[in-house]
Design a protein around this motif. Structure first.
Motif, PDB file in Angstrom:
ATOM      1  N   ALA A 100       8.823   6.595 -11.870  1.00  8.59           N
ATOM      2  CA  ALA A 100       8.021   8.002 -11.726  1.00  8.59           C
ATOM      3  C   ALA A 100       8.780   8.988 -10.985  1.00  8.59           C
ATOM      4  CB  ALA A 100       6.787   7.503 -10.603  1.00  8.59           C
ATOM      5  N   ASP A 101       9.847   8.876 -10.274  1.00  9.82           N
ATOM      6  CA  ASP A 101      10.621   9.824  -9.519  1.00  9.82           C
ATOM      7  C   ASP A 101      11.423  10.422 -10.757  1.00  9.82           C
ATOM      8  OD1 ASP A 101      10.227   9.173  -7.052  1.00  9.82           O
ATOM      9  OD2 ASP A 101      11.949   7.822  -6.900  1.00  9.82           O
ATOM     10  N   LEU A 102      11.850   9.766 -11.518  1.00 12.19           N
ATOM     11  CA  LEU A 102      12.639  10.316 -12.759  1.00 12.19           C
ATOM     12  C   LEU A 102      11.831  11.274 -13.805  1.00 12.19           C
ATOM     13  CD1 LEU A 102      15.121   7.690 -13.960  1.00 12.19           C
ATOM     14  CD2 LEU A 102      15.471   9.815 -12.570  1.00 12.19           C
ATOM     15  N   LEU A 103      10.430  10.627 -13.976  1.00 15.38           N
ATOM     16  CA  LEU A 103       9.621  11.290 -14.690  1.00 15.38           C
ATOM     17  C   LEU A 103       9.004  12.679 -14.258  1.00 15.38           C
ATOM     18  CD1 LEU A 103       7.560   8.554 -16.109  1.00 15.38           C
ATOM     19  CD2 LEU A 103       8.460  10.068 -17.575  1.00 15.38           C
ATOM     20  N   ARG A 104       8.783  12.629 -12.925  1.00 16.81           N
ATOM     21  CA  ARG A 104       8.243  13.810 -12.088  1.00 16.81           C
ATOM     22  C   ARG A 104       9.475  14.972 -12.060  1.00 16.81           C
ATOM     23  NH1 ARG A 104       3.522  15.427  -8.813  1.00 16.81           N
ATOM     24  NH2 ARG A 104       4.018  17.685  -8.866  1.00 16.81           N
ATOM     25  N   GLU A 105      10.494  14.478 -11.891  1.00 12.92           N
ATOM     26  CA  GLU A 105      11.719  15.440 -11.732  1.00 12.92           C
ATOM     27  C   GLU A 105      11.808  16.169 -13.183  1.00 12.92           C
ATOM     28  OE1 GLU A 105      16.255  15.972 -10.389  1.00 12.92           O
ATOM     29  OE2 GLU A 105      15.603  13.781 -10.587  1.00 12.92           O
ATOM     30  N   ARG A 106      11.632  15.470 -14.304  1.00 16.59           N
ATOM     31  CA  ARG A 106      11.667  15.796 -15.487  1.00 16.59           C
ATOM     32  C   ARG A 106      10.711  16.914 -15.978  1.00 16.59           C
ATOM     33  NH1 ARG A 106       9.477  15.767 -19.397  1.00 16.59           N
ATOM     34  NH2 ARG A 106       9.538  15.251 -21.667  1.00 16.59           N
ATOM     35  N   ILE A 107       9.337  16.740 -15.508  1.00 10.35           N
ATOM     36  CA  ILE A 107       8.350  17.266 -15.468  1.00 10.35           C
ATOM     37  C   ILE A 107       8.429  18.696 -14.605  1.00 10.35           C
ATOM     38  CG2 ILE A 107       5.883  17.705 -15.398  1.00 10.35           C
ATOM     39  CD1 ILE A 107       5.728  14.663 -15.701  1.00 10.35           C
ATOM     40  N   ASP A 108       8.425  18.757 -13.562  1.00 13.31           N
ATOM     41  CA  ASP A 108       8.487  20.074 -12.857  1.00 13.31           C
ATOM     42  C   ASP A 108       9.511  20.214 -11.756  1.00 13.31           C
ATOM     43  OD1 ASP A 108       7.632  18.278 -10.805  1.00 13.31           O
ATOM     44  OD2 ASP A 108       5.739  19.195 -10.768  1.00 13.31           O
ATOM     45  N   GLY A 109      10.724  19.072 -11.805  1.00 16.43           N
ATOM     46  CA  GLY A 109      11.798  19.513 -11.005  1.00 16.43           C
ATOM     47  C   GLY A 109      11.624  18.920  -9.523  1.00 16.43           C
ATOM     48  N   VAL A 110      10.233  18.282  -9.289  1.00  9.99           N
ATOM     49  CA  VAL A 110      10.082  17.964  -8.157  1.00  9.99           C
ATOM     50  C   VAL A 110      10.597  16.526  -7.612  1.00  9.99           C
ATOM     51  CG1 VAL A 110       8.046  17.043  -6.522  1.00  9.99           C
ATOM     52  CG2 VAL A 110       7.867  18.933  -7.720  1.00  9.99           C
ATOM     53  N   ASP A 151       0.891  -1.120   0.008  1.00  8.81           N
ATOM     54  CA  ASP A 151       0.216   0.058   0.129  1.00  8.81           C
ATOM     55  C   ASP A 151       0.906   1.281   0.120  1.00  8.81           C
ATOM     56  OD1 ASP A 151      -2.396  -1.141  -0.265  1.00  8.81           O
ATOM     57  OD2 ASP A 151      -2.875  -1.210   2.107  1.00  8.81           O
ATOM     58  N   TRP A 152       2.205   1.375   0.801  1.00 11.79           N
ATOM     59  CA  TRP A 152       2.735   2.197   0.627  1.00 11.79           C
ATOM     60  C   TRP A 152       3.313   2.622  -0.714  1.00 11.79           C
ATOM     61  CZ3 TRP A 152       7.797   3.782  -0.523  1.00 11.79           C
ATOM     62  CH2 TRP A 152       8.325   4.987  -0.045  1.00 11.79           C
ATOM     63  N   HIS A 153       3.677   1.750  -1.489  1.00 10.34           N
ATOM     64  CA  HIS A 153       4.274   1.742  -2.886  1.00 10.34           C
ATOM     65  C   HIS A 153       3.123   2.146  -3.901  1.00 10.34           C
ATOM     66  CE1 HIS A 153       8.450   0.975  -2.644  1.00 10.34           C
ATOM     67  NE2 HIS A 153       8.218   0.230  -2.017  1.00 10.34           N
ATOM     68  N   ARG A 154       1.866   1.701  -3.542  1.00 11.38           N
ATOM     69  CA  ARG A 154       0.388   2.055  -4.345  1.00 11.38           C
ATOM     70  C   ARG A 154       0.441   3.554  -4.086  1.00 11.38           C
ATOM     71  NH1 ARG A 154      -2.871  -2.900  -2.420  1.00 11.38           N
ATOM     72  NH2 ARG A 154      -2.615  -4.316  -4.340  1.00 11.38           N
ATOM     73  N   ARG A 155       0.360   4.059  -3.054  1.00 13.77           N
ATOM     74  CA  ARG A 155       0.162   5.693  -2.459  1.00 13.77           C
ATOM     75  C   ARG A 155       1.544   6.270  -3.141  1.00 13.77           C
ATOM     76  NH1 ARG A 155      -1.127   3.152   2.627  1.00 13.77           N
ATOM     77  NH2 ARG A 155      -3.166   3.134   2.918  1.00 13.77           N
ATOM     78  N   THR A 156       2.581   5.785  -3.075  1.00 15.53           N
ATOM     79  CA  THR A 156       3.778   6.450  -3.882  1.00 15.53           C
ATOM     80  C   THR A 156       3.616   7.035  -5.170  1.00 15.53           C
ATOM     81  OG1 THR A 156       5.595   5.492  -2.260  1.00 15.53           O
ATOM     82  CG2 THR A 156       6.233   6.515  -4.220  1.00 15.53           C
ATOM     83  N   LEU A 157       2.882   5.896  -5.922  1.00 17.39           N
ATOM     84  CA  LEU A 157       2.859   6.279  -7.355  1.00 17.39           C
ATOM     85  C   LEU A 157       1.780   7.393  -7.318  1.00 17.39           C
ATOM     86  CD1 LEU A 157       3.192   6.012 -10.521  1.00 17.39           C
ATOM     87  CD2 LEU A 157       1.774   3.918 -10.147  1.00 17.39           C
ATOM     88  N   GLU A 158       0.641   7.269  -6.679  1.00 14.10           N
ATOM     89  CA  GLU A 158      -0.269   8.355  -6.811  1.00 14.10           C
ATOM     90  C   GLU A 158       0.308   9.734  -6.159  1.00 14.10           C
ATOM     91  OE1 GLU A 158      -4.583   9.086  -6.595  1.00 14.10           O
ATOM     92  OE2 GLU A 158      -4.174   7.064  -5.802  1.00 14.10           O
ATOM     93  N   PHE A 159       1.106   9.690  -5.071  1.00 18.91           N
ATOM     94  CA  PHE A 159       1.843  10.894  -4.848  1.00 18.91           C
ATOM     95  C   PHE A 159       2.670  11.653  -5.773  1.00 18.91           C
ATOM     96  CE2 PHE A 159       4.962  12.814  -1.756  1.00 18.91           C
ATOM     97  CZ  PHE A 159       4.171  13.977  -1.429  1.00 18.91           C
ATOM     98  N   LYS A 160       3.257  10.924  -6.666  1.00 21.69           N
ATOM     99  CA  LYS A 160       4.229  11.275  -7.767  1.00 21.69           C
ATOM    100  C   LYS A 160       3.236  11.754  -8.817  1.00 21.69           C
ATOM    101  CE  LYS A 160       8.030  10.223  -5.892  1.00 21.69           C
ATOM    102  NZ  LYS A 160       9.030  11.094  -5.763  1.00 21.69           N
ATOM    103  N   CYS A 161       2.064  11.632  -8.971  1.00 23.58           N
ATOM    104  CA  CYS A 161       1.157  11.985 -10.041  1.00 23.58           C
ATOM    105  C   CYS A 161       0.316  13.162  -9.661  1.00 23.58           C
ATOM    106  CB  CYS A 161       0.121  10.791 -10.348  1.00 23.58           C
ATOM    107  SG  CYS A 161       0.816   9.729 -11.240  1.00 23.58           S
ATOM    108  N   ARG A 162       0.205  13.519  -8.331  1.00 22.42           N
ATOM    109  CA  ARG A 162      -0.467  14.261  -7.389  1.00 22.42           C
ATOM    110  C   ARG A 162      -0.348  16.070  -7.868  1.00 22.42           C
ATOM    111  NH1 ARG A 162      -1.208  14.797  -1.125  1.00 22.42           N
ATOM    112  NH2 ARG A 162       0.141  16.255  -1.135  1.00 22.42           N
ATOM    113  N   GLY A 163      -1.197  16.576  -8.164  1.00 25.49           N
ATOM    114  CA  GLY A 163      -1.054  18.000  -8.561  1.00 25.49           C
ATOM    115  C   GLY A 163      -0.754  18.400 -10.143  1.00 25.49           C
TER     116      GLY A 163
END
Length: 169
Positions: free
Chosen positions: A156-166, A24-36
């Motif tokens: 997802a970490d790499l994608l999010r960083e590429r998208i907006d630096g988070v 569940d922690w990992h499921r929520r992590t993917l959701e968190f990476k997509c948030r906003g």
């Protein structure tokens, strides 16, 4: 990305609690990476020639949840709404036309089904279905799902960083 909704898994727990809380922690992590992110940002691809995107990862994980819990553990051969024999790469390839709302709803529905099914079975239960001709235990499936999410959360970490630096865990 403030207000992290994830709850850390316990440091000491029985095996079922440890496995299910990590999953569940990992499921929520993917959701968190997509948030906003807007639908457009969720569709953004990584780098050519990869078709990977955050929306593609959500669609892929909806399919993975479906395969391992419905097909293999439950033995239900209901077709996937993400992929088919005719389009095996639809999870990543079709993100330009896929509904973001529908993808997240399907992913959440597959997670809810998986949680309910998993709670009803002992860890040493053998799946009613097969994958590649092999049988799998419930325990193996849970460990595999943690591995699957952990690997894709790195993407997802790499994608999010590429998208907006988070960045962040």
């Amino acid at each position: 990305m403030n207000d992290d909704p994830r709850v850390d898994p316990p440091l000491i727990a029985d095996e079922r609690t440890m496995l299910t809380t990590w999953l569940d922690w990992h499921r929520r992590t993917l959701e968190f990476k997509c948030r906003g992110l807007s639908d457009t940002r969720l569709r953004e691809r990584s780098v050519p020639p990869s078709p990977m995107s955050l929306l593609g990862l959500v669609r892929h994980m909806a399919w993975v949840e479906h395969v391992w819990f419905r097909w293999v553990l439950e033995g239900d051969d209901v077709p996937s709404r993400i992929k088919s024999l005719e389009n095996r790469e639809a999870d990543f390839q079709d993100v330009d036309t896929a509904s973001v709302e529908e993808a997240f709803a399907l992913w959440h529905a597959e997670i809810d089904h998986a949680r309910e099914l998993s709670a009803s079975l002992p860890l040493d239960a053998i799946g009613a279905g097969r994958r590649h001709g092999e049988e799998y235990s419930h325990r193996w499936i849970l460990v595999h799902m943690i591995e699957e999410y952990a690997r894709h959360n790195g993407h997802a970490d790499l994608l999010r960083e590429r998208i907006d630096g988070v960045t962040g865990e």
